[in-house]
Write an enzyme that holds these catalytic residues in place. Structure first.
Site, PDB file in Angstrom:
ATOM      1  N   HIS A  79     -89.443 -47.951  13.318  1.00  0.00           N
ATOM      2  CA  HIS A  79     -90.748 -47.737  12.682  1.00  0.00           C
ATOM      3  C   HIS A  79     -90.762 -46.523  11.750  1.00  0.00           C
ATOM      4  CE1 HIS A  79     -92.195 -51.066  14.842  1.00  0.00           C
ATOM      5  NE2 HIS A  79     -92.672 -50.482  15.911  1.00  0.00           N
ATOM      6  N   HIS A 101     -99.742 -52.496  13.257  1.00  0.00           N
ATOM      7  CA  HIS A 101     -99.250 -52.545  14.642  1.00  0.00           C
ATOM      8  C   HIS A 101    -100.433 -52.565  15.618  1.00  0.00           C
ATOM      9  CE1 HIS A 101     -96.603 -52.122  17.990  1.00  0.00           C
ATOM     10  NE2 HIS A 101     -95.559 -51.738  17.281  1.00  0.00           N
ATOM     11  N   GLU A 144     -96.732 -58.509  14.677  1.00  0.00           N
ATOM     12  CA  GLU A 144     -96.501 -57.605  13.556  1.00  0.00           C
ATOM     13  C   GLU A 144     -95.856 -58.377  12.399  1.00  0.00           C
ATOM     14  OE1 GLU A 144     -94.199 -54.246  15.296  1.00  0.00           O
ATOM     15  OE2 GLU A 144     -94.827 -55.238  17.156  1.00  0.00           O
TER      16      GLU A 144
END
Length: 361
Positions: A113, A187, A326
């Site tokens: 991420h 997210h 996602e």
């Protein structure tokens, strides 16, 4: 905290102060029948999402916090805008035009991420507001050249808009000063029963429009290429309970501690968002349809929620108390020439549009 509390479809208000003194704001967008989304400028995160059930009763259906401190203290990705690269990059390394780029590892040996200081940790600025029939807020961020090891200065915008009576549109755009890679996503951690009601999401019915998924190794890095879902617990092409097969002795469920895999959405990257997933909560009647233009959808069944995090309504979030869908490029794409590219060059614009459409049955 829902639409009845304010007449305007848009409300801008303080949401605390970071430890360095910078102010964080919350922008609330109100739709019909109490439908409302609240976005904070820290991490460009969806802090609350109120959705009516089949009887018109409202519930907040996303994990998050009532105040700023826990967002700053712990990196949980609740509702956050994730970047520069959502999901994992093996070893944090990738080649680009003959150079090896290195993102600091923050998930074992890998980068997750966007590295240790991803976009979910940044304070975004309010770029634009609209309070008409389509209330919206646009947040902006400039990521400098070399930020977390990624090349190019990246200018990022994300627009949250209520594009239908119960529809939330999340649209990302980005431009770069040098060739780079970009993979941005939302997210959200969803529980269609409502966060306050508690309970897990194993009784939610999930449909995924994907014929294949990416198996992973013990570090959640893809091994090989797309693998057919047919005959496996990963086949959600017709509606199935999230918990229906989650405890089967399947090696991929063991490695992920449940579902934490990229599904290869039928049709790949598309010009316009198309239906990728549908989730129904039978007890409340709430339905989420997710439309996206992205080639992948990471389905995560909340496996690492461990009861240590206190969220809204003083709930402790435990395993499978929420699911994530996602929309994204595939994981580790910069190291996989056979995966759909995540490259962005100067003069181009990265675009990612996903629609979260709610209804009842």
């Amino acid at each position: 905290m829902h639409a009845a509390a304010h007449a305007s479809p848009l409300l801008r208000e303080p949401f605390g102060t970071l430890s360095d003194g910078r102010a964080v704001e919350r922008i609330r967008l109100a739709g019909e029948g109490g439908f409302e989304v609240a976005i904070i400028t820290h991490g460009a995160a969806v802090q609350a999402l109120h959705v009516p059930d089949r009887d018109g009763r409202l519930a907040d259906i996303v994990l998050g916090h009532d105040d700023l401190a826990p967002y700053e203290a712990h990196r949980r990705y609740f509702g956050a805008a994730v970047g520069r690269y959502a999901n994992r990059i093996a070893g944090g390394r990738f080649p680009l035009d003959g150079t090896t780029c290195q993102v600091p590892a923050n998930n074992g040996a890998n980068a997750l991420h966007g590295g240790p200081d991803g976009f979910d940790r940044r304070l975004w600025s309010v770029e634009a507001l609209a309070d008409g029939s389509v209330p919206s807020v646009t947040l902006g961020l400039t990521s400098p050249d070399g930020d977390q090891g990624f090349p190019g200065e990246l200018d990022v915008r994300v627009t949250y808009a209520l594009t239908g009576p119960r529809e939330l549109s999340i649209a990302f755009e980005a431009t770069t000063s040098r060739p780079t890679i970009v993979n941005l996503t939302h997210h959200g951690f969803f529980n269609l029963a409502g966060v306050e009601a508690g309970g897990d999401v194993l009784g939610h019915e999930l449909t995924l429009h994907a014929d294949a998924y990416l198996p992973i190794d013990a570090a959640a890095i893809p091994v090989g290429g797309p693998t057919p879902v047919a005959g496996t617990p990963f086949d959600f092409r017709i509606p199935r309970l999230i918990g229906g097969r989650i405890r089967e002795a399947h090696e991929q469920l063991r490695l992920g501690r449940g579902y934490d895999h990229n599904f290869c959405v039928a049709g790949g990257r598309t010009a316009e968002p198309r239906l990728a997933a549908r989730v129904e909560h039978p007890a409340s009647g709430r339905v989420l349809e997710l439309l996206t233009d992205q080639p992948g959808l990471q389905f995560y069944s909340g496996n690492f929620l461990d009861g240590t995090t206190e969220g809204k309504f003083r709930r402790l979030h435990r395993q499978s108390d929420a699911f994530c869908l996602e929309p994204q490029a595939w994981p580790d794409t910069p190291n996989r020439p056979n995966f759909p590219s995540a490259r962005l060059d100067p003069g181009e614009t990265y675009r990612h549009v996903s629609l979260y459409r709610f209804s009842t049955v």
